[in-house]
Motif scaffolding. Structure first.
Motif, mmCIF file in Angstrom:
data_model
loop_
_atom_site.group_PDB
_atom_site.id
_atom_site.type_symbol
_atom_site.label_atom_id
_atom_site.label_comp_id
_atom_site.label_asym_id
_atom_site.label_seq_id
_atom_site.Cartn_x
_atom_site.Cartn_y
_atom_site.Cartn_z
ATOM 1 N N LYS A 1 0.795 -1.351 0.153
ATOM 2 C CA LYS A 1 0.135 0.041 0.009
ATOM 3 C C LYS A 1 0.905 1.313 0.138
ATOM 4 N N PRO B 1 -7.931 -1.592 -6.491
ATOM 5 C CA PRO B 1 -7.934 -0.556 -5.660
ATOM 6 C C PRO B 1 -7.109 0.303 -6.524
ATOM 7 N N GLU C 1 -1.677 -6.672 -4.585
ATOM 8 C CA GLU C 1 -2.930 -6.103 -4.399
ATOM 9 C C GLU C 1 -4.060 -6.601 -5.515
#
Length: 258
Positions: A52, A107, A215
């Protein structure tokens, strides 16, 4: 009562911090693992947080990654050494990645830089046409690309078309970088190519291999970034090799030899 007040203040302070972390950095299970159990060596959570943070760092960096290239073009009022075909192929790859990610609801931290790179690449494409004395073509390029982008992201376009576009990224990236590498070799310098932009693109594509696997778990996305990293590495090596070469120096050498 005093203790409760202190606890309430501490809780009110932590709530925005927790909300920020849960929104952008980690799931609630990892928050509990780190800040309630104080287990800072939980490997799955460390991977999530690293991914992230890298993703957000790449996105923030992408806002400025091609600005040095744009400023270099504006300062020199020349696009010598830059290939419009390379820009088109790069734009195809960026657009494919962005559309594919949006359709698959990945995302934003896994693809967000594509949005900013797309905007900056469009500007560079226009400047190449403008400084080549083809401003009208540059304007047509802006209008046509904008129309195609709207069409691509609309419900009219089948998912299979967008998946095919993403799959075509790999040959597009390879061909585009080969065209740029060939132009650099032929010219004996990298012209108005910005070294900062080149190295930032290489670093970003390299980091994206890890974040894509972490991810999205999408092998097509990861493979695209592997190919992109290899091609960006070639251009970066050329920048280093031709570091002391420039159009001005070549012109001076020609005049001396004459």
């Amino acid at each position: 009562m005093a203790e409760e007040t202190v606890l309430d203040k501490g809780s009110s302070f932590m709530d925005p911090f927790k909300g920020l972390l849960l929104s952008y950095i980690m799931p609630e299970t990892c928050y509990d693992e780190f800040f309630l159990n104080f287990n800072f060596l939980d490997v799955p959570c460390l991977k999530i947080v690293l991914s992230k943070c890298l993703g957000l760092g790449i996105i923030l960096g992408s806002v400025m990654v091609k600005l040095p290239q744009i400023f270099k073009l504006l300062g020199a009022k020349s696009a010598e050494g830059l290939s419009f075909k390379t820009v088109l192929l790069e734009l195809l790859a960026i657009t494919g990645t962005m559309a594919y990610s949006i359709i698959n609801k990945f995302p934003f931290s896994s693809w967000g830089e594509a949005l900013f790179l797309m905007l900056q690449t469009v500007v560079i494409g226009f400047l190449i046409q403008h400084y080549g004395g083809r401003t009208s073509r540059g304007l047509v390029f802006l209008v046509v690309y904008s129309g195609l982008l709207v069409l691509l992201l609309s419900p009219v376009t089948p998912v299979s078309v967008i998946t095919s576009l993403q799959a075509s990224n790999m040959p597009a990236i390879i061909i585009g970088r080969l065209i740029q590498a060939a132009a650099n070799y032929r010219n004996g310098h990298t012209g108005q190519l910005s070294a900062i932009s080149v190295f930032l693109l290489f670093a970003g594509s390299l980091a994206r291999i890890f974040t894509s696997l972490q991810e999205t778990g999408d092998s097509l996305m990861a493979l695209t970034y592997v190919i992109s990293s290899a091609c960006n590495c070639v251009i970066a090596l050329q920048v280093l090799y031709y570091w002391n070469s420039s159009p001005d120096r070549k012109e001076k050498k020609k005049k001396k030899s004459e």
